[in-house]
Write an enzyme that holds these catalytic residues in place. Sequence first.
Site, PDB file in Angstrom:
ATOM      1  N   ASP A 173     -20.043 -19.860  86.577  1.00 21.40           N
ATOM      2  CA  ASP A 173     -19.513 -18.968  87.619  1.00 21.40           C
ATOM      3  C   ASP A 173     -19.913 -19.516  88.988  1.00 21.40           C
ATOM      4  O   ASP A 173     -20.795 -20.365  89.103  1.00 21.40           O
ATOM      5  CB  ASP A 173     -20.065 -17.540  87.450  1.00 21.40           C
ATOM      6  CG  ASP A 173     -19.490 -16.588  88.504  1.00 21.40           C
ATOM      7  OD1 ASP A 173     -18.253 -16.537  88.638  1.00 21.40           O
ATOM      8  OD2 ASP A 173     -20.259 -15.943  89.224  1.00 21.40           O
ATOM      9  N   SER A 174     -19.279 -18.961  90.015  1.00 23.44           N
ATOM     10  CA  SER A 174     -19.610 -19.371  91.374  1.00 23.44           C
ATOM     11  C   SER A 174     -21.005 -18.876  91.783  1.00 23.44           C
ATOM     12  O   SER A 174     -21.580 -19.378  92.741  1.00 23.44           O
ATOM     13  CB  SER A 174     -18.566 -18.822  92.343  1.00 23.44           C
ATOM     14  OG  SER A 174     -18.474 -17.415  92.208  1.00 23.44           O
ATOM     15  N   TYR A 227     -16.243 -18.583  95.931  1.00 20.73           N
ATOM     16  CA  TYR A 227     -15.056 -19.373  95.611  1.00 20.73           C
ATOM     17  C   TYR A 227     -13.779 -18.621  96.013  1.00 20.73           C
ATOM     18  O   TYR A 227     -12.756 -19.223  96.276  1.00 20.73           O
ATOM     19  CB  TYR A 227     -14.985 -19.634  94.106  1.00 20.73           C
ATOM     20  CG  TYR A 227     -15.886 -20.728  93.566  1.00 20.73           C
ATOM     21  CD1 TYR A 227     -16.936 -21.266  94.310  1.00 20.73           C
ATOM     22  CD2 TYR A 227     -15.671 -21.225  92.285  1.00 20.73           C
ATOM     23  CE1 TYR A 227     -17.745 -22.260  93.783  1.00 20.73           C
ATOM     24  CE2 TYR A 227     -16.464 -22.223  91.755  1.00 20.73           C
ATOM     25  CZ  TYR A 227     -17.511 -22.733  92.496  1.00 20.73           C
ATOM     26  OH  TYR A 227     -18.297 -23.723  91.965  1.00 20.73           O
ATOM     27  N   GLY A 228     -13.890 -17.293  96.038  1.00 20.76           N
ATOM     28  CA  GLY A 228     -12.691 -16.450  96.173  1.00 20.76           C
ATOM     29  C   GLY A 228     -11.934 -16.612  97.470  1.00 20.76           C
ATOM     30  O   GLY A 228     -10.760 -16.275  97.549  1.00 20.76           O
ATOM     31  N   CYS A 281     -12.227  -9.744  88.638  1.00 23.22           N
ATOM     32  CA  CYS A 281     -13.272 -10.466  89.378  1.00 23.22           C
ATOM     33  C   CYS A 281     -14.601 -10.137  88.713  1.00 23.22           C
ATOM     34  O   CYS A 281     -14.825  -8.992  88.290  1.00 23.22           O
ATOM     35  CB  CYS A 281     -13.280 -10.022  90.848  1.00 23.22           C
ATOM     36  SG  CYS A 281     -14.659 -10.706  91.796  1.00 23.22           S
ATOM     37  N   THR A 282     -15.469 -11.145  88.653  1.00 26.64           N
ATOM     38  CA  THR A 282     -16.761 -10.971  87.981  1.00 26.64           C
ATOM     39  C   THR A 282     -17.571  -9.795  88.521  1.00 26.64           C
ATOM     40  O   THR A 282     -18.344  -9.181  87.799  1.00 26.64           O
ATOM     41  CB  THR A 282     -17.614 -12.233  88.179  1.00 26.64           C
ATOM     42  OG1 THR A 282     -17.591 -12.575  89.577  1.00 26.64           O
ATOM     43  CG2 THR A 282     -17.095 -13.381  87.357  1.00 26.64           C
ATOM     44  N   HIS A 283     -17.424  -9.511  89.821  1.00 30.81           N
ATOM     45  CA  HIS A 283     -18.257  -8.490  90.462  1.00 30.81           C
ATOM     46  C   HIS A 283     -17.770  -7.065  90.228  1.00 30.81           C
ATOM     47  O   HIS A 283     -18.500  -6.118  90.483  1.00 30.81           O
ATOM     48  CB  HIS A 283     -18.314  -8.725  91.976  1.00 30.81           C
ATOM     49  CG  HIS A 283     -19.114  -9.910  92.386  1.00 30.81           C
ATOM     50  ND1 HIS A 283     -18.798 -11.190  91.986  1.00 30.81           N
ATOM     51  CD2 HIS A 283     -20.223 -10.023  93.163  1.00 30.81           C
ATOM     52  CE1 HIS A 283     -19.675 -12.029  92.503  1.00 30.81           C
ATOM     53  NE2 HIS A 283     -20.550 -11.353  93.226  1.00 30.81           N
ATOM     54  N   CYS A 341     -15.836 -17.282  85.999  1.00 26.11           N
ATOM     55  CA  CYS A 341     -15.324 -17.009  87.347  1.00 26.11           C
ATOM     56  C   CYS A 341     -13.802 -16.860  87.297  1.00 26.11           C
ATOM     57  O   CYS A 341     -13.093 -17.779  86.872  1.00 26.11           O
ATOM     58  CB  CYS A 341     -15.708 -18.167  88.266  1.00 26.11           C
ATOM     59  SG  CYS A 341     -15.144 -17.954  89.954  1.00 26.11           S
ATOM     60  N   ASN A 342     -13.322 -15.705  87.738  1.00 32.25           N
ATOM     61  CA  ASN A 342     -11.875 -15.469  87.716  1.00 32.25           C
ATOM     62  C   ASN A 342     -11.146 -16.444  88.630  1.00 32.25           C
ATOM     63  O   ASN A 342     -10.087 -16.959  88.287  1.00 32.25           O
ATOM     64  CB  ASN A 342     -11.562 -14.039  88.174  1.00 32.25           C
ATOM     65  CG  ASN A 342     -11.928 -13.000  87.142  1.00 32.25           C
ATOM     66  OD1 ASN A 342     -11.073 -12.429  86.493  1.00 32.25           O
ATOM     67  ND2 ASN A 342     -13.217 -12.751  86.967  1.00 32.25           N
ATOM     68  N   THR A 343     -11.719 -16.691  89.817  1.00 33.70           N
ATOM     69  CA  THR A 343     -11.045 -17.576  90.767  1.00 33.70           C
ATOM     70  C   THR A 343     -10.947 -18.990  90.192  1.00 33.70           C
ATOM     71  O   THR A 343      -9.880 -19.617  90.241  1.00 33.70           O
ATOM     72  CB  THR A 343     -11.817 -17.602  92.106  1.00 33.70           C
ATOM     73  OG1 THR A 343     -12.048 -16.257  92.533  1.00 33.70           O
ATOM     74  CG2 THR A 343     -11.038 -18.331  93.168  1.00 33.70           C
ATOM     75  N   GLU A 352     -23.110  -7.235  95.433  1.00 35.41           N
ATOM     76  CA  GLU A 352     -24.324  -8.048  95.642  1.00 35.41           C
ATOM     77  C   GLU A 352     -25.379  -7.289  96.443  1.00 35.41           C
ATOM     78  O   GLU A 352     -26.572  -7.514  96.289  1.00 35.41           O
ATOM     79  CB  GLU A 352     -23.963  -9.378  96.314  1.00 35.41           C
ATOM     80  CG  GLU A 352     -23.112 -10.221  95.386  1.00 35.41           C
ATOM     81  CD  GLU A 352     -23.173 -11.711  95.652  1.00 35.41           C
ATOM     82  OE1 GLU A 352     -23.892 -12.145  96.573  1.00 35.41           O
ATOM     83  OE2 GLU A 352     -22.486 -12.435  94.920  1.00 35.41           O
TER      84      GLU A 352
HETATM   85  N1  DGL Z   1     -16.845 -15.151  90.688  1.00 38.14           N
HETATM   86  C1  DGL Z   1     -15.746 -14.869  91.597  1.00 38.14           C
HETATM   87  C2  DGL Z   1     -14.542 -14.373  90.792  1.00 38.14           C
HETATM   88  O1  DGL Z   1     -14.663 -13.859  89.708  1.00 38.14           O
HETATM   89  C3  DGL Z   1     -16.131 -13.834  92.654  1.00 38.14           C
HETATM   90  C4  DGL Z   1     -17.133 -14.336  93.672  1.00 38.14           C
HETATM   91  C5  DGL Z   1     -16.624 -15.494  94.496  1.00 38.14           C
HETATM   92  O2  DGL Z   1     -15.708 -15.303  95.313  1.00 38.14           O
HETATM   93  O3  DGL Z   1     -17.140 -16.598  94.297  1.00 38.14           O
HETATM   94  O4  DGL Z   1     -13.437 -14.525  91.243  1.00 38.14           O
END
Ligand code: DGL
Length: 267
Positions: A6-7, A38-39, A185-187, A69-71, A149
Amino acid sequence: MIGVFDSGVGGLTVLKALLREMPAERFVYLGDTARLPYGTKSPETVGRYALQAAEALAGYGLKCLVMACNTASAVALPAVRAQLASLPVIGVIEPGAEAAADASTSGRIAVLATEGTVRGGAYQQAILRRRPEAQVYALPAPLFVALAEEGLGDGPIAEAVAHHYLDALFAPAAGAAPDTLVLGCTHFPMVAGAIRAAVGSAVRIVDSAETTARHVRAALRQAGLAQAGGQGGLRLLATDAPERFARIGARFLERPISEREVELIDL
Ligand code: DGL
């Protein structure tokens, strides 16, 4: 060993679901905290970062790599699969899209994600492949990343932000609202309560962390790669700030993480 990438700390929501589904497996988790988020970055940059991270994780002797990471899944999954040709690579988009397409009765499906995931169109395409008649509404919701976060996933601030993003689509006056919402998104599992309060109890919320964990388990079993017994294990790697990773990550993983547990690596 199963690699999880993940990011940053967000993917620990996916790791938590994986640990719950497969407690006997050994995991190595890499959070690219030096280069998050990353988003908001371009697909080219996210693609480059994802390839470097995948290459580093492959060095740990993996049987499978999960792009939590979704992105990164949205923009770099084909490139990472091509690079790690001999290794199964599983992203979070397909399992989430499949669950949403199955869950929706009306075919009206909303996806909440980062800007990069929405722009890449991967969720929209994956849902439409399964339900060509579906209406997919993809909404960027970047403030949720910071709120999660900061530990502000619950309460009035998160609820105000949820209304800000979602009322245009879900408020009673908005017309025929989607019946299904994907947390893309992971968050976002960390702000699920606020999202639920904004959309109401009738909307089905699909958590792509949960659906991905079930998908990984099924894929490993099918390939004869599942770990039958044993204690399992976990290594945590970060590219920057292990103390912050441990402090913030503990909330995402729902268990204490000591700074000493987090190994600093360079990509
Ligand atoms: N992990 C990213 C996602 O799931 C979210 C955080 C980021 O923008 O890096 O898209």
